[in-house]
Scaffold this motif. Structure first.
Motif, mmCIF file in Angstrom:
data_model
loop_
_atom_site.group_PDB
_atom_site.id
_atom_site.type_symbol
_atom_site.label_atom_id
_atom_site.label_comp_id
_atom_site.label_asym_id
_atom_site.label_seq_id
_atom_site.Cartn_x
_atom_site.Cartn_y
_atom_site.Cartn_z
ATOM 1 N N SER A 465 -43.013 6.435 2.217
ATOM 2 C CA SER A 465 -44.428 6.452 1.846
ATOM 3 C C SER A 465 -44.937 5.026 1.748
ATOM 4 O O SER A 465 -44.340 4.163 1.086
ATOM 5 N N HIS A 468 -51.359 5.772 -0.350
ATOM 6 C CA HIS A 468 -52.171 6.961 -0.146
ATOM 7 C C HIS A 468 -53.642 6.597 -0.238
ATOM 8 O O HIS A 468 -54.020 5.559 -0.799
ATOM 9 N N PHE A 470 -57.527 8.418 -1.181
ATOM 10 C CA PHE A 470 -58.041 9.497 -2.018
ATOM 11 C C PHE A 470 -59.563 9.517 -1.927
ATOM 12 O O PHE A 470 -60.223 8.480 -2.014
ATOM 13 N N GLN A 472 -63.025 11.861 -3.294
ATOM 14 C CA GLN A 472 -63.529 12.842 -4.240
ATOM 15 C C GLN A 472 -64.672 13.636 -3.625
ATOM 16 O O GLN A 472 -65.462 13.098 -2.841
ATOM 17 N N TYR A 484 -56.991 15.454 4.709
ATOM 18 C CA TYR A 484 -56.984 14.133 5.324
ATOM 19 C C TYR A 484 -56.402 14.211 6.730
ATOM 20 O O TYR A 484 -55.453 14.965 6.985
ATOM 21 N N GLU A 503 -50.397 12.780 5.222
ATOM 22 C CA GLU A 503 -50.238 14.137 4.712
ATOM 23 C C GLU A 503 -51.621 14.752 4.531
ATOM 24 O O GLU A 503 -52.471 14.189 3.837
ATOM 25 N N SER A 505 -52.709 17.226 2.790
ATOM 26 C CA SER A 505 -53.081 17.755 1.480
ATOM 27 C C SER A 505 -53.302 16.667 0.439
ATOM 28 O O SER A 505 -54.180 16.814 -0.420
ATOM 29 N N ASN A 506 -52.536 15.564 0.469
ATOM 30 C CA ASN A 506 -52.641 14.569 -0.596
ATOM 31 C C ASN A 506 -52.968 13.169 -0.105
ATOM 32 O O ASN A 506 -53.080 12.254 -0.908
ATOM 33 N N GLY A 507 -53.110 12.952 1.180
ATOM 34 C CA GLY A 507 -53.506 11.653 1.700
ATOM 35 C C GLY A 507 -52.409 10.614 1.692
ATOM 36 O O GLY A 507 -52.684 9.426 1.849
ATOM 37 N N VAL A 508 -51.144 11.022 1.486
ATOM 38 C CA VAL A 508 -50.036 10.061 1.486
ATOM 39 C C VAL A 508 -49.785 9.599 2.924
ATOM 40 O O VAL A 508 -49.666 10.415 3.838
#
Length: 838
Positions: A465, A468, A470, A472, A484, A503, A505-508
């Motif tokens: 990793s 990430h 993020f 909103q 993302y 990723e 779902s979580n932006g990693v």
């Protein structure tokens, strides 16, 4: 649901009400094989086959078994399961299955009726089995006897029965008629019977249907001829009729039939029972009291609005057992014993707050199994929200919005729908719906910064990793759920998706490759954040990824260069002073920063006091004057070390020849030593022990050698046991046969950094005190060699040994060479005479 779809659905709900009443009619033979198409719904509705899927077509069936289905690819109505008309409809003259066809986008309803046509797949049967008749012999011709009806489960012409009787001179077959026009067989006496001639007649009654091919069934009629009793019972009425509710319990008295017999005694005593003429499926519905003639309900009478027909037989107790029959007609009336059933075909919740007024929220259907007014349903609605309930057609209702919705004021509403029938008293059903108001996607995802920086050390692992991103989204549910995606951007000539991945779902951000700082210092790419709304909204962020250097490259020595794997040799004149530049070691490091900051060190040298090197520049210089006692051949090991963590280094071995002129033959530098290491305590003890054992051995050897030499006449007794002054100055040489061989290195140098190395072996032979040289030299080389080593050796004591052979051919040497060897031998003998001999 999008706003345009709900508007079209509302408009089509009213249009479908009129179109649905037209209906579709299809016919199919019973037991038709699966997959056979019986019609094309899409073509009959003037639609394309693709419209069925696009408009969310639904095939609704009220039957437990789905006998038909619609092929959405072609729009054809095909057989799904084998349909047995007799099981579906029983004795009904017409077998019709009703279905609803519904399109949701926009809403449109149609009715479809499928007529299941009969085939002649059932043969007539006689439920009562064989018939036995007792006929008195005194009956006159013309007497009639009722025979049992055969039953055929088919319909139409397939169930039309014709009867025939086996040939007989006493009987013929005649057909009687019922009020509904149906026929039943009767046995007619044509010729008086004579019991004394024949007391039993066996006849065969055959029933044949009208199918193609026709099917038939037989029953044996046994006629027993009796005499005496000549009067049959007579009923009070030929037909009895009544009405009874469908919920009549068992034991309810329907009739009390009466019959009388003019005979007396047992011939006039009458017993009642159901006649064989009653259909087999109706026999279990009624019970006849044998003495009183009461007809009672014995089981549920079945669906309402049906007419049941049964026959009661009255038979006397006479010897002949004469009987007559009467007809019973029972009409079953409906009772309001079923509450309305409510079924929601579609229900859309949550409802977007921006839908227009008149949007369809739910479509429901109501039905009541009762008949007449008992099955007539009315629906009503109670709610505090902006809704209305509207009747479509038949028993279908739609729930519509009747005003704007505001999720901020109310996020859900409770709607109560009541369905009531017209019975007395009425029955009703209530259903409560929760209508949720959904938020609309009016906000796009937001990144806190338009650009973001990430750092990764080179030589990273795959899948690690890197950081990430993020974003909103203030919306609710899917509208606020951000996914993302890495945009396909080419940076530094390389597509970003081949270097990193994100990723969803979580932006990693994950590394898809191992980065090399020396090939790629950094790059930038874009990540898109997209919400789950419809239509979706998105935003992008630029990510600058910087590769951080690691110390993964050792210094690369550029100069001096190794030639064919040999050690580079530099020439330093013996007159060189301190600070004389011997050579310069040049190196470079592919890393950057402190990882590429190089320093130069001497880690080993033949004489550590003779040379020094600049830590920063790599210049190798003399640290002092070159002394005459310094060895001609010097070795220096230089290590180049970077300042990484941990540091990496490279080393080079340099040969230095202390000479005022370049020799033609370079000495050999191949005997490279290992770098000095730190002795451990255990190794130190081992060295000390080995040294002690070696000195002890040498002492013993010295004693035996001296003892041997003292007995030899050839040894110089005066010089064997004393040390000369030359020995105290560090020079030793052998002057007798026990002298050992020595090896000297000769280096010939033409120009700087181009060196030629040679190795010569110097020593005395075992029996002629000769000097052995492992190479073929000319006279000038031998003279220079003798001068260079500082030996006054006679020429006769020098032997030249060819590399390719173990022994030299002395006789093949030129005469001048022999003279030089002789001179060297004389010099060697004179030098040895003053030296100590081991």
């Amino acid at each position: 649901m999008p706003a345009w779809r709900v508007v079209v659905l509302c408009w089509c709900a009213s249009w479908g009400a009129a179109a649905g009443r037209l209906g579709l009619e299809y016919s199919v033979l019973e037991e038709t094989e699966q997959g056979v198409a019986i019609g094309n719904i899409a073509a009959d509705l003037k639609l394309s086959a693709a419209a069925l899927s696009l408009r969310n077509f639904r095939f609704l069936s009220g039957h437990s078994e789905p006998f038909f289905k619609v092929d959405l690819g072609s729009g054809s109505l095909v057989v799904r399961e084998l349909a047995d008309r007799e099981q579906l409809c029983g004795t009904k003259p017409a077998c019709v299955l009703t279905y609803e066809l519904m399109f949701q986008d926009p809403l449109e309803l149609h009715k479809m009726r499928v007529h299941v046509l009969d085939i002649n797949d059932n043969a007539p049967i006689f439920p009562a089995g064989d018939v036995q008749l007792h006929i008195p012999e005194f009956l006159t011709p013309g007497a009639r006897f009722t025979l049992p009806n055969a039953q055929d489960a088919d319909e139409g012409s397939n169930s039309v029965l014709s009867y025939s009787l086996s040939p007989s001179q006493h009987f013929r077959l005649d057909m009687g008629s019922r009020i509904d026009g149906s026929k039943y067989p009767e046995l007619v006496l044509e010729k008086a019977l004579d019991r004394e001639q024949r007391d039993t007649h066996l006849l065969v009654l055959t029933a044949q249907d009208g199918g193609l091919p026709a099917r038939s069934g037989d029953a044996q009629v046994t006629i027993i001829v009796v005499d005496t009793n000549d009067n049959a019972p007579i009923f009070e009425h030929s037909v009895y009729s009544t009405k009874v509710p469908e919920t009549a319990p068992n034991g309810t008295v329907l009739f009390q039939v009466r019959a009388w017999d003019l005979d007396e005694g047992s011939n006039g005593e009458v017993w009642y029972s159901l006649s064989n003429s009653t259909l087999a499926e109706l026999r279990h519905l009624f019970h006849v009291h044998p003495k009183s003639g009461e007809v009672q309900v014995a089981a549920s009478l079945g669906p309402p609005e049906t007419l049941l027909e049964a026959y009661v037989e009255a038979r006397d107790e006479g010897a002949f057992g004469l009987a007559s029959t009467t007809k019973l007609l029972v009409r079953v009336t409906d009772v309001n014993d079923h509450a309305p059933e409510m079924d929601f075909m579609t229900f859309f919740s949550p409802v977007p707050e921006d839908v227009p007024s008149g949007t369809v929220i739910a479509l429901l259907s109501v039905k009541d199994e009762d008949l007449g007014s008992n099955g007539r349903i009315t629906c009503s609605m109670s709610s505090k929200g902006p809704f209305q309930l509207k009747s479509s057609f038949d028993n279908y209702y739609t729930l519509l919005t009747d005003g704007p919705l505001d999720r901020e004021q109310a996020n859900e509403y409770q709607v109560l729908i009541t369905a009531s029938d017209g019975g007395s008293p009425p029955l009703s059903t209530r259903r409560s719906l929760t209508v949720s108001v959904a938020d609309v996607n009016d906000n796009a995802p937001h990144f806190s910064q338009p650009q973001q920086e990430l750092f990764v050390a080179e030589n990273n692992n795959l899948g690690v990793s890197l950081g990430h991103v993020f974003a909103q989204d203030p919306d609710l549910g899917k509208n606020g759920l951000v996914f993302y995606k890495l945009l396909d951007v080419i940076s530094e000539g390389i597509p970003a998706p081949s270097l990193v991945a994100v990723e969803p779902s979580n932006g990693v951000i994950i590394a898809k490759t191992s980065f090399d700082f020396e090939q790629l210092r950094g790059f930038c790419f874009q990540v898109e954040g997209r919400d789950g709304g419809s239509p979706p909204r998105s935003a992008t962020v630029t990510v600058n990824l910087f590769v951080v250097d690691r110390n993964d490259n050792a210094p690369d020595i550029l100069f001096p260069l190794l030639s064919n794997g040999s050690i580079p040799v530099e020439i330093v004149p013996r007159s060189a002073r301190a600070g004389h530049l011997v050579t310069k070691v040049v190196a470079e490091d592919s890393d950057s920063g402190s990882n590429a900051w190089l320093s130069y060190h001497i880690i080993q040298a033949s004489d550590s006091s003779l040379f020094r090197i600049s830590v920063n520049t790599g210049e190798l210089r003399t640290a002092r004057l070159v002394l005459p006692t310094d060895a001609i051949k010097q070795k220096v090991v230089v290590v180049v070390r970077d300042h990484g963590d941990p540091p990496l280094s490279s080393s080079i071995i340099l040969g230095v020849l202390l000479s005022n002129s370049a020799p033609q033959v370079l000495p050999d530098y191949e005997d490279i030593w290992e770098p000095e290491g730190q002795l451990s305590t255990q190794n130190l003890y081992l060295v000390i022990a080995l040294a002690c054992v070696s000195f002890l051995f040498l002492g013993c050897l010295f004693f035996f050698v001296c003892a041997k030499l003292s007995q030899s006449p050839d040894c110089c007794s005066q010089s064997c046991c004393h040390f000369s002054e030359d020995m105290r100055h560090g020079r030793m040489m052998a002057s007798n046969p026990c002298m050992t061989s020595a090896t000297i290195d000769v280096t010939t140098i033409e120009r700087l950094s181009q060196t030629y190395l040679y190795r010569a072996s110097l020593g005395l032979g075992s029996d002629n005190n000769n000097l052995l040289l492992h190479r073929e030299y000319n006279v000038a080389d031998l003279r220079n060699l003798a001068t260079g080593v500082g030996l006054n050796l006679p020429i006769s004591s020098i032997q030249i040994r060819n590399k390719k052979g173990d022994h030299a051919n002395v006789n093949a040497m030129p005469r001048k060479t022999w003279n030089l060897l002789c001179s060297l031998r004389v010099a060697l003998n004179s030098w040895c005479s003053s030296s100590f001999c081991f």
